[in-house]
Design a protein around this motif. Sequence first.
Motif, PDB file in Angstrom:
ATOM      1  N   VAL A 141     -30.677  12.928 -42.591  1.00  0.00           N
ATOM      2  CA  VAL A 141     -30.876  14.248 -43.180  1.00  0.00           C
ATOM      3  C   VAL A 141     -30.805  14.100 -44.703  1.00  0.00           C
ATOM      4  N   VAL A 168     -40.166  16.956 -42.122  1.00  0.00           N
ATOM      5  CA  VAL A 168     -39.894  16.036 -41.017  1.00  0.00           C
ATOM      6  C   VAL A 168     -40.702  14.767 -41.239  1.00  0.00           C
ATOM      7  N   GLN A 227     -35.246  14.082 -41.767  1.00  0.00           N
ATOM      8  CA  GLN A 227     -35.311  15.515 -42.013  1.00  0.00           C
ATOM      9  C   GLN A 227     -34.848  15.770 -43.440  1.00  0.00           C
ATOM     10  N   GLY A 228     -35.580  16.624 -44.150  1.00  0.00           N
ATOM     11  CA  GLY A 228     -35.244  16.900 -45.530  1.00  0.00           C
ATOM     12  C   GLY A 228     -35.425  18.342 -45.904  1.00  0.00           C
ATOM     13  N   THR A 229     -34.538  18.828 -46.805  1.00  0.00           N
ATOM     14  CA  THR A 229     -34.581  20.208 -47.285  1.00  0.00           C
ATOM     15  C   THR A 229     -34.789  20.167 -48.796  1.00  0.00           C
ATOM     16  N   TYR A 289     -35.786  10.472 -50.748  1.00  0.00           N
ATOM     17  CA  TYR A 289     -36.424  11.753 -50.447  1.00  0.00           C
ATOM     18  C   TYR A 289     -36.689  12.433 -51.773  1.00  0.00           C
ATOM     19  N   VAL A 293     -30.912  10.088 -36.748  1.00  0.00           N
ATOM     20  CA  VAL A 293     -31.559  11.131 -37.549  1.00  0.00           C
ATOM     21  C   VAL A 293     -30.925  11.090 -38.935  1.00  0.00           C
ATOM     22  N   SER A 335     -31.419  16.249 -48.662  1.00  0.00           N
ATOM     23  CA  SER A 335     -31.474  17.568 -49.295  1.00  0.00           C
ATOM     24  C   SER A 335     -31.393  17.370 -50.807  1.00  0.00           C
ATOM     25  N   LYS A 343     -37.705  22.496 -42.132  1.00  0.00           N
ATOM     26  CA  LYS A 343     -37.387  21.305 -42.927  1.00  0.00           C
ATOM     27  C   LYS A 343     -38.597  20.372 -42.952  1.00  0.00           C
TER      28      LYS A 343
END
Length: 1930
Positions: A1477, A1544, A1562-1564, A1531, A1475, A1479, A1542
């Motif tokens: 991540v 996806v 997964q990104g914020t 991202y 996974v 941001s 988030k």
Amino acid sequence: MSDVDHLLGIVHTALLQISTEAYDVSLDVSTPNGNNNCLDFGAIRVFREVKLCVSLKNKGKYLLGYKFTLERTEPSQPDPASLFTVSPVKGNLLPGGLPTSVQILFNHDQEVFLREQSVLTCQVIDPSVDEVIGIIPIKVSVRSSYNRCKITPASEINFGPLVYGSKSSHSFTIQNTGEFEARFTICRSNSRTPCESQPARPPAATRKTKRSNSSIQRESRQTMGVFTVSPCTGSLQPGGQQVVTVDCGADQLGAWSECLAVDVSDRNPLDHPEGIPYRLAAAVCVPGLGQDIGSIFEEHRLCPSGVGLRSDPFRSAPGVYLVEENTFVFNNVLVGGARARARFRLSNTGQVPCTLLLAIKPASAKCSRDVEVFEVSPVRLCVPSQSQSFVEVSFRPQTIQQYQAVMIAMVKSKSLRFSLVGEGNLPSVSVTRPALRNSQGNPVLQFRRLLAGRRKTLLVVLQNDGSVAAEVHIDMLDTQGVFSIQSAPGDTTGCVHCTPLEGAADSEHQRSHRASLRLDPGQSAELGVSFRPDGPLSARASMEVLVQGNQYNTVVHLTGEAYRDVISLDNPEHFTLTNHSADEAWRFEWPAPTAQLTFSPQVGHLHAGTSKEVSVTFTSPQPASLVGQRVVARLCRVEFDRPTEEVADWDDRCLTVQWSLVPAGAAQQPAANKVVTTEAEPPFCLVEGSQRDLELRVSAVCDYARFSCDSEAVRFTDTRLFQSRLYQLQMVNQGVVHLEYSWQVLMDPGDGDHPRAAVTPSSRPGTPGGGAMAVSTARPSSALADLARLLLGDPELPPFSVEPNGGTVGPGASQTFSVRFSPLAVARYSGRLLCSIPNLQEGVQAPSLSVCGRSLLPDVHFQLSDSDYTPLDPNTPLDPHTRVIEFLSVGLATPTTRHFGVVNPTSKPYSFQWVCQDKESCPFRCLTPSGTILPGKKVEVSLEYTPEQHGRAESSWSFLVESLTLSVPFLLVGSSREPQVYLDTTHLDLGDVLVGCRAEKTVYLVNREECVLRFSVLQASLRSEDHLQSLTLQPITGTLGPMDRLPLSVCLMASGEGSVRFRPALRVRGKTLSLSVQAEAYVDLRESSTFTLLMSNMGRFSMGVTFDLAGPPELLQHLEVQPGPEAVVEVSQQLGASLCFRPRSKCSLQGIRLNVKVKQGPVFSFAVSGAGVPSSLCFSFTKHNFGKCFLGSSFSNTSHLELDFQADTLPPGGSAEARLTFSPREARLHRDKLTFLVGRCAKQVVEVLGQGIEVQLELEDPSLEKLYLGSVRPGQRVKKQVCVVNRSLSDLSFTMQLYTKPPLDPRVLSLSPSGEVSLRAMGGRCVVDLLWAPLQRSAPFTAQLRAECLGVLRPLLTARGSCQCVEVQLDPDYLAFGAVVQRCTTAKRVVLSNTGDLGARFKWATESFPPELSIKPDQGFIRPGSEFPFDLTFAPVGLSSDKAYVLSCSVEGCAAALSLTVAGSCILLPVAKEVMVFSCPVRGSHTQSLSLSNPSPQRWSLKPVWKGEHWSAPPSLILEPQETKSYVITYAPLTMSPDGNKHVGSLFFSFPDGAGQLYSLQGTAESPKPEASISHELPAKTEHSELLFHVVIEILKPEKPDGSVSLKGPDYVDVAPLATTDYKLAFYCHKEGLVHAKVTFRSEASGEYLFYMLSFKAPRTAVVAVVELSAVVRQTVVASVCLENPLDVPICLTADCTCPHISLPLQRMLSGQSKVELGSFRYELRLKALPGAPEPPLYFQTSLGSSHTALAQFTNYCRSKAEYSCETDSAEFTVDKSVSTPAGSQAGSRVGSQVRLEVCFEPHRLGEVRALLRVSSPLGGEYVFPLRGTCVGPRPQGPFSIRAGSSVSIPFKNVFLHTAPFSFLVDNPCFTVKGVDTICSKKTHNILVTFEAPATGSGGRWLGTLSVSSSCAKGQCWVYYLKGHGPEAT
């Protein structure tokens, strides 16, 4: 009846009744127009539908069926089914019913010809059994054709060259040769190649195009360029024609070409689908008037300017053209003589004929009457194109004055003009000695009293004061016979020929002597006139000076007095006493010696016939003078006591020397004593009454020498060794006696190692004079001493010298002395200059001057003389240390070398080098560029000058000595001029030249230089203008000695008739000498016989002879007498005369006499007889008819008849053959006459007849001229038939052949028949078969069917065809997909290649494909020679192992289908293991990377599968074997993530080894930060960068931005979460102003954005650069500024300057089509104007008392009206005080306005006058003109005609600067003059001359001369010729 098995037998029997009926089919077939079973459609147009009905009627009892069928009756026929449509095709006919109509429709797109062909049949059918029971053939006739037309002329109308402004009309004819009415339309062709055949188009498209053209072009008259065509539309009936007129209005220059499209309705659409091309061409030209000066004045000499007009060879030339003044001058033309004629060659250089209007106009208002003496002929001249003609201008002056006019030749807007100047002259000879004149102004030669029997000779000097050569005859009219003429003593000119003549019967006018001579202008000759009387008398005679061509003679009056005396006194200075008696002795006694005068001898005897020289000595101790003091000698006759011959001659100088001994002492011897005594006078007796006195006057002066001289000390500035300085002083003789002087130099002791010595100044070598000097024992150093001896001689000589060192100065005269200081050693020198003058009064000291100087040792010494050269640029002063070396070169490309020595005076050696400082190439070269000079030695340096153009050239050089850091500047100056070499004539007329004969003349090449010149003749110039004949000039090359003349032989061997011209050219040192040679070549067609007479003159006078032919006029035309009707036989000479008989026709000379008559003598008469007979030559025929002959090709003699015959001489009985070949070129009847020349006069005419006919061999069907055999497959056969028809007027035989390109095997393309074919005239036809049977693939070919007839190939048709096939293959044919993850898709590409010639359709068998395979496209068409790609997709759904599939593709034209093998497998989707991540702020970015490895030995190409719109990564990844790479994932959210949630996504990698990898993403996305506003003030044209974060850029102001403002930055930028990225924004502005911009960062997916507002201010641009310009006023200097266009679009630059003197292009485009403003580019100009150079000098020449006016021209560049003030610094030049000029050049222009100013030269003294004319204005500047005037003596004027009893006023001006007295004399008493004693300065007085005819006059003309003289002009006299007429004269 029975059972089936026939077991029971016959069970039942029944009777059957059978009835039958035989009937006949009765079907009535009716066709229109009552034709019997024949449908005649008639003549119809192609594409037209025609319907005909066939009526069927069943006349039988039963039902009948019918059916129509169409079948070919001949193989060559088109398919009838494509021609006809039957409706209905079949049906039933009821018995007895109404007729059934069946429609037959004809419609076809090609021409069809059927004549009663049974192509339509009607089948009769029995409907009950459906059986054909009958066939009825129906014949069909149809003639379907296109409209046809014929255009005459065929393809174009060419107007050729047309004169601008003219109009011309031509026409062409459109004839309808078809069978239907046609409509034509003419329009401009729209094709790019309108005059070429266009490829065929489909008929439908063609018809559509024609309709569109027809709808557009409906006008009956159209204008296309300069052409106007009418009518443009119309209808033509069959056989009718329409004349179309084409008008060409030549109102626009240039070459014009238009292509028309002529369209005719319903014509063949494949033949020129866009219309039949028809070309119109014209060239609109203006007549070209040649301006080549060398061609116009080829028969005259060209002089650069009027300065050289009086130099050789121009002064003797009859006509000279002045190039600089654009003036033609008539030279040496006599008043009242024959007209002077000059021919000018005018050329038409244009393509059209021109008509020249020729006129002579006044040069100015003052010269309005001058045009009367000029004539031009003709006044209207037509010159063909590219040709030339001559115009003649004649000049005949009436008085002695200068005439001016302007010659103008005009054609349209062009003109040729030049000035004409001519001066009336009379040969004039003046008597300059004697100066004594009588009361009538005639010269008087007065002899002093002369003792009878003695001879005295005085000189008479004659001078030619005119401008033409004069033939002078001098007649001595002496009645007493005491005067004679002979050449002057010492005369070596040999121009005087004196002849004593015998006395005539008229003693009052006895001509005792005659002298003849020739005087060139300015030349003088001396004649000796002797006076020798035999007794005492007072003699008077006259000597008449006769000038040939001038009837005004000059008479010199001779006076002399003779006396007889016994004792005469001669030669007063050392006089001689002479006793002239024969037997008397005389005694003379002079006065006794006084304190002043002493005679020697004082007393003496003179015996008979002897003479004795007496000297007088004058001496005085005090100043004294005698003026005419009377001294008397006493004479008396004496007689001696002895015969005179025994008495010795005695005077008091007869001395006797006696020696007497003087007694001495005892010790001494006696001494001798010399005693001189005068001899005793012999005894004599005085004769009573014989005493007389002889008087002598004595004048003498005795005085002291008196002088004045400068007494200042002479101090020389420091002088280098081996150089000299001069100082000048002057001595004036103030006394009345001669002053003798001599100079000495006395050096001070100790100065310069020279002792005190008195030397004469001439002791130095090279100084005139001689003398001795004291030599010092001190010597200079050895090096300097050797060097001094090397250069100048002995260095011990004193450094000072005086020149001249001795001589005599006359009373009142002065003498200038040059004191020279030439040191040879380094020292200080001082001394005195002593002058010794004898005869000085006591107390008067002779001049004594102190002199001193110091010498310096130079580093280098150049053995060059000083130069006073002034540089070309007067504003650039010459450095005083610069040495100037001048070169003078005669001619171009000839090196001139200067040699001089360079001396090293130092004690050390050094090396030198010559360096040229010029940046460009120069004509100078140093032959010793470097070297070494030893101490005290000299090296010779050589410099070479090779000019390339005439004029002055300067070059800066430096002499460098690096060891001494010495640089000496040198200025090399070269002057080159043309060599003074010329041909003695510029035009040579060889006259009439007989063809085949040689004509030769000689011209002379004259060298006026003092050097040898080499010349060469240009070979190319020896060809005639038409390059058909050549000239021989010998020698072709050679050398010409100094002041030499070389004869050149010009020879012509004429090879053809007509006028021939040559322009041979010679090159002499870069100068081209041209000679115009012309001749008239002719052919003599007549035989001749000549009889020669020889006449001798045995008399004492010249004998005039006349020749007279008497007889019938028709016979006299055959005779010719040479040398003409009149001739003169000189004394003791012979004259040859010839009588030539040249018969022109048959004749017999009878009754003709030749009378030779001697003037005042006998007549000799001769009878002339002869006969002209024709030749007895017989011809085989004199008329021949060749009959009908086909047109042939061209040949030599005429356009249709060739004669093969060589001129020959036939012996008696001989024969010769003349072959005639008739080859007509035109279809018409020819009638020619051939003339054979027999001998030289007889002619025989042979008449030749023949008719030319055209070969008309053509296809019967013209539409088959382009035959298409089709594109067939190998093995197929195509056969075409055409019909060839002979439409000629005669039978024709020919052979046919095929010409193919590229060549083909005859077996593939064959022709039948292949042998010779003969066709009868007017309709003979032959069927030709063409067979096309290819066996293999063949490229497209073109074959031309040609008929060879009469040696000429005539094309009949052109066939095209090809053999093509299909060749295709797949690449690759095996495809492996590998392992594919379930539900994933992969694709690969397959290419289908077609290498064949045909396109083909293909189709994949997709119905047999497995579901996981698909291909796109699955069908289509592939063109020949191309590739077609397919995308094959593999998308497995179910899991499977590796499988292989075979896919097939069928291709049209290929027997076998193509196959493709495909392999692949399906695997499961792997589970996500990792996974990732991410941001970052919204609209920011966050990047991470994955590490991927390839453990296999093969290359991997990975294509990851994405899910998630906020992530981005590369679409593919390449992994090499055993390689690990990072895969970057970014991202970049464009929207914020929802609260608590988030973004996806997933990333899947499918590996070729069957494995896969799945990543969860997964990104914020956080909220964004606020943005900022940025504002800057930046200068324009300065780049500025701004750092921001992202990308959409908008310029808000200006509202319409262009390329002048640039705001640029990256299109995309990545921003990681919580990171800052700098965004670079570049701003550039080309012009000042305010710019507002908006920068927006936008999400394309979500639409979210942020933006920045930017503001930039650009102030005014600073100065880009400084440009410095320096130029002489009124001269142009150019500087360039480099501007670059930084934009991709073009820009337009507009230039502006505040200075009015700067010109620059107003606009300049820098490549492109749109305009962008870049603002201002500012440049600072620093301008410097330098003083201007003087204008070209003005030259004047006139005589004293006259004036000469010339025009000073200058250009006014002032932009407004200007007032110029004018002044000269000499009173002899006058000019208007001011002149107004119009505005000159405008802004940006350098044209200016031309200003002319008249300058008058009116001299008051003889000689040359130099002055300056200054024309100045505050606005326009100053112009300086150097004025050069030459004044010669007064020239005669007139003649002035006066009628008897009337008078005439002759204006006379006093040109002197003060009031002057004048005297007026007339040499003929018939004329009286009334003048004044004095005339005020610069005033004009009218001299009134009255003529009264004498009462006893003969009523003819009276001549006289008016002479005006003044004491202010001694030796000068103004002469006016007077001519009186009687009252009855007209």
